[in-house]
Design an enzyme around this catalytic site. Sequence first.
Site, PDB file in Angstrom:
ATOM      1  N   ASP A  91       0.912  -1.219  -0.030  1.00 47.69           N
ATOM      2  CA  ASP A  91       0.124  -0.013  -0.300  1.00 47.69           C
ATOM      3  C   ASP A  91       1.021   1.191  -0.066  1.00 47.69           C
ATOM      4  O   ASP A  91       1.041   1.949   0.814  1.00 47.69           O
ATOM      5  CB  ASP A  91      -0.773  -0.155   1.124  1.00 47.69           C
ATOM      6  CG  ASP A  91      -2.031  -1.314   1.190  1.00 47.69           C
ATOM      7  OD1 ASP A  91      -2.306  -1.488   0.018  1.00 47.69           O
ATOM      8  OD2 ASP A  91      -2.261  -1.635   2.056  1.00 47.69           O
ATOM      9  N   LYS A 129       0.309  -8.153  -2.255  1.00 53.11           N
ATOM     10  CA  LYS A 129      -0.805  -7.548  -2.496  1.00 53.11           C
ATOM     11  C   LYS A 129      -0.844  -6.124  -3.356  1.00 53.11           C
ATOM     12  O   LYS A 129       0.193  -5.296  -2.746  1.00 53.11           O
ATOM     13  CB  LYS A 129      -1.964  -7.453  -1.648  1.00 53.11           C
ATOM     14  CG  LYS A 129      -3.158  -6.969  -2.008  1.00 53.11           C
ATOM     15  CD  LYS A 129      -4.355  -7.162  -0.739  1.00 53.11           C
ATOM     16  CE  LYS A 129      -4.466  -5.948   0.227  1.00 53.11           C
ATOM     17  NZ  LYS A 129      -5.073  -5.024  -0.288  1.00 53.11           N
ATOM     18  N   ASP A 168      -5.782  -6.769  -5.851  1.00 56.94           N
ATOM     19  CA  ASP A 168      -7.109  -6.491  -5.013  1.00 56.94           C
ATOM     20  C   ASP A 168      -7.746  -5.507  -5.657  1.00 56.94           C
ATOM     21  O   ASP A 168      -7.867  -4.098  -5.244  1.00 56.94           O
ATOM     22  CB  ASP A 168      -6.725  -6.189  -3.472  1.00 56.94           C
ATOM     23  CG  ASP A 168      -7.763  -6.005  -2.624  1.00 56.94           C
ATOM     24  OD1 ASP A 168      -8.858  -6.485  -2.949  1.00 56.94           O
ATOM     25  OD2 ASP A 168      -7.578  -5.532  -1.594  1.00 56.94           O
ATOM     26  N   LEU A 169      -8.511  -5.599  -6.608  1.00 58.62           N
ATOM     27  CA  LEU A 169      -9.232  -4.541  -7.333  1.00 58.62           C
ATOM     28  C   LEU A 169     -10.655  -4.532  -7.030  1.00 58.62           C
ATOM     29  O   LEU A 169     -11.441  -3.791  -7.698  1.00 58.62           O
ATOM     30  CB  LEU A 169      -8.820  -4.395  -8.929  1.00 58.62           C
ATOM     31  CG  LEU A 169      -7.362  -4.424  -9.044  1.00 58.62           C
ATOM     32  CD1 LEU A 169      -7.274  -4.452 -10.889  1.00 58.62           C
ATOM     33  CD2 LEU A 169      -6.766  -2.963  -8.645  1.00 58.62           C
ATOM     34  N   LYS A 170     -11.432  -5.385  -6.414  1.00 56.78           N
ATOM     35  CA  LYS A 170     -12.561  -5.721  -6.230  1.00 56.78           C
ATOM     36  C   LYS A 170     -13.434  -5.227  -7.034  1.00 56.78           C
ATOM     37  O   LYS A 170     -14.621  -4.469  -6.721  1.00 56.78           O
ATOM     38  CB  LYS A 170     -12.985  -4.992  -4.647  1.00 56.78           C
ATOM     39  CG  LYS A 170     -12.149  -5.172  -3.441  1.00 56.78           C
ATOM     40  CD  LYS A 170     -12.544  -4.488  -2.270  1.00 56.78           C
ATOM     41  CE  LYS A 170     -11.938  -4.815  -0.979  1.00 56.78           C
ATOM     42  NZ  LYS A 170     -10.471  -4.595  -0.908  1.00 56.78           N
ATOM     43  N   ASP A 205     -19.197  -5.059 -11.742  1.00 58.47           N
ATOM     44  CA  ASP A 205     -19.760  -4.469 -12.782  1.00 58.47           C
ATOM     45  C   ASP A 205     -20.433  -5.653 -13.778  1.00 58.47           C
ATOM     46  O   ASP A 205     -20.789  -6.760 -13.070  1.00 58.47           O
ATOM     47  CB  ASP A 205     -18.639  -4.141 -13.648  1.00 58.47           C
ATOM     48  CG  ASP A 205     -19.021  -2.769 -14.503  1.00 58.47           C
ATOM     49  OD1 ASP A 205     -20.096  -2.761 -15.053  1.00 58.47           O
ATOM     50  OD2 ASP A 205     -18.020  -1.880 -14.755  1.00 58.47           O
ATOM     51  N   ILE A 206     -20.996  -5.115 -14.895  1.00 60.47           N
ATOM     52  CA  ILE A 206     -21.711  -6.273 -15.588  1.00 60.47           C
ATOM     53  C   ILE A 206     -20.905  -7.233 -15.873  1.00 60.47           C
ATOM     54  O   ILE A 206     -19.450  -7.130 -16.137  1.00 60.47           O
ATOM     55  CB  ILE A 206     -22.397  -5.439 -16.790  1.00 60.47           C
ATOM     56  CG1 ILE A 206     -21.299  -5.048 -18.040  1.00 60.47           C
ATOM     57  CG2 ILE A 206     -23.357  -4.436 -16.459  1.00 60.47           C
ATOM     58  CD1 ILE A 206     -22.130  -4.331 -19.127  1.00 60.47           C
ATOM     59  N   THR A 242     -18.348  -7.047 -18.664  1.00 60.34           N
ATOM     60  CA  THR A 242     -16.915  -6.299 -18.397  1.00 60.34           C
ATOM     61  C   THR A 242     -16.123  -7.316 -17.577  1.00 60.34           C
ATOM     62  O   THR A 242     -15.041  -7.057 -17.598  1.00 60.34           O
ATOM     63  CB  THR A 242     -17.554  -5.067 -17.708  1.00 60.34           C
ATOM     64  OG1 THR A 242     -18.181  -4.373 -18.778  1.00 60.34           O
ATOM     65  CG2 THR A 242     -16.335  -4.031 -17.599  1.00 60.34           C
ATOM     66  N   THR A 277     -15.434  -5.113   5.570  1.00 57.50           N
ATOM     67  CA  THR A 277     -15.420  -4.855   6.914  1.00 57.50           C
ATOM     68  C   THR A 277     -15.709  -3.498   7.431  1.00 57.50           C
ATOM     69  O   THR A 277     -15.864  -3.196   8.849  1.00 57.50           O
ATOM     70  CB  THR A 277     -14.132  -5.479   7.597  1.00 57.50           C
ATOM     71  OG1 THR A 277     -12.982  -4.586   6.951  1.00 57.50           O
ATOM     72  CG2 THR A 277     -13.670  -6.879   7.459  1.00 57.50           C
ATOM     73  N   ARG A 306      -2.385  -8.481  13.048  1.00 54.41           N
ATOM     74  CA  ARG A 306      -1.221  -8.005  13.734  1.00 54.41           C
ATOM     75  C   ARG A 306      -0.816  -8.822  14.920  1.00 54.41           C
ATOM     76  O   ARG A 306      -1.374  -9.486  15.621  1.00 54.41           O
ATOM     77  CB  ARG A 306      -1.838  -6.889  14.514  1.00 54.41           C
ATOM     78  CG  ARG A 306      -2.339  -5.349  13.719  1.00 54.41           C
ATOM     79  CD  ARG A 306      -1.094  -4.918  13.083  1.00 54.41           C
ATOM     80  NE  ARG A 306      -1.185  -3.861  12.375  1.00 54.41           N
ATOM     81  CZ  ARG A 306      -1.884  -3.930  11.119  1.00 54.41           C
ATOM     82  NH1 ARG A 306      -2.114  -5.102  10.443  1.00 54.41           N
ATOM     83  NH2 ARG A 306      -2.161  -2.825  10.468  1.00 54.41           N
ATOM     84  N   GLN A 355      -7.189  -0.442  12.058  1.00 55.52           N
ATOM     85  CA  GLN A 355      -7.985  -1.544  12.007  1.00 55.52           C
ATOM     86  C   GLN A 355      -8.438  -1.808  13.592  1.00 55.52           C
ATOM     87  O   GLN A 355      -7.515  -1.749  14.460  1.00 55.52           O
ATOM     88  CB  GLN A 355      -6.708  -2.664  11.960  1.00 55.52           C
ATOM     89  CG  GLN A 355      -6.065  -2.736  10.670  1.00 55.52           C
ATOM     90  CD  GLN A 355      -6.669  -3.776   9.623  1.00 55.52           C
ATOM     91  OE1 GLN A 355      -7.880  -4.041   9.565  1.00 55.52           O
ATOM     92  NE2 GLN A 355      -5.651  -4.164   8.899  1.00 55.52           N
ATOM     93  N   GLY A 378       0.015  -5.410   5.883  1.00 55.28           N
ATOM     94  CA  GLY A 378       0.533  -4.449   5.393  1.00 55.28           C
ATOM     95  C   GLY A 378       1.477  -3.613   6.224  1.00 55.28           C
ATOM     96  O   GLY A 378       2.791  -4.014   6.372  1.00 55.28           O
ATOM     97  N   ARG A 379       0.999  -2.828   6.710  1.00 60.07           N
ATOM     98  CA  ARG A 379       1.893  -1.635   7.602  1.00 60.07           C
ATOM     99  C   ARG A 379       2.697  -2.001   8.633  1.00 60.07           C
ATOM    100  O   ARG A 379       3.873  -1.515   8.657  1.00 60.07           O
ATOM    101  CB  ARG A 379       0.901  -0.832   8.060  1.00 60.07           C
ATOM    102  CG  ARG A 379       0.331   0.172   7.092  1.00 60.07           C
ATOM    103  CD  ARG A 379      -0.866   1.051   7.737  1.00 60.07           C
ATOM    104  NE  ARG A 379      -1.780   0.241   7.977  1.00 60.07           N
ATOM    105  CZ  ARG A 379      -3.072   0.485   8.396  1.00 60.07           C
ATOM    106  NH1 ARG A 379      -3.428   1.839   8.790  1.00 60.07           N
ATOM    107  NH2 ARG A 379      -4.384  -0.330   8.601  1.00 60.07           N
TER     108      ARG A 379
END
Length: 229
Positions: A11, A33, A60-62, A65-66, A69, A115, A176, A185, A205-206
């Site tokens: 990120d 990711k 991770d583009l979530k 759409d139809i 696509t 979440t 964590r 979080q 991540g962090r």
Amino acid sequence: MADNPLIIALDVENAAQALALVDAIGDAAGFYKVGMELYAAEGPAMVSALVERGKRVFLDLKYYDIPETVERAARRVAAGGASLLTVHAIKPVMEAAVRGAAGTGLGILAVTVLTSLDDRDLEEAGYAMGVTSLVEWRVRQAREVGVAGVVCSPLEVARVRKVAGQGLLLVTPGVRSAGADTGDQKRVATPAKAIAAGANHLVIGRQVTRAADPHAEVLRILAEIQTPA
Ligand code: C5P
């Protein structure tokens, strides 16, 4: 390392920052990711750069759409060499993504309920059920559609595993180590607990990317998983 369950979330703003982290982490992690921010900045070249370094990529583009696509986009993602792609756990969306990924090395992961949403948000959006029921409903559909896996919070993972059976990959962010800064979080669990509850992959991540020594931090987390408290 074989059987390394960690996926490190890149990120960050650009490829230079991302690749500096990947190079610093070295052989300690093999799966990364790439989310909306980094993909918006660098596009498919970011995926290629990671694949060229021998790393696996979770995009991770979530998508939501139809079907036409989603299917076509999933096919392009597969051609770019990513290993996992997220879509929202809506039946026609999942079915289209699975069609697009068919016959490729790409696995589709379903995001059940973000979440950040609570029961009140769902009610306001017109849903007749709360978060817990909707998560289970969507995991059941994800299993029927035949996605590769589901993204879920570490606090849901044991319950989701019961509905998902053993066939689905469970990928869990919100993890964590005890004592690590939780950032924004709120619902977190330790890596060892998430694995014990049935997670296959942990997205971190962090805790790693903002560590003074990201390589050492990854090794510390892996050791922690192998020797649960
Ligand atoms: O908090 P951390 O930096 O470890 O987050 C890693 C990744 O997990 C982020 O890319 C974020 O999008 C994702 N995440 C999530 N659901 C949450 C919290 C974080 O998908 N509840």
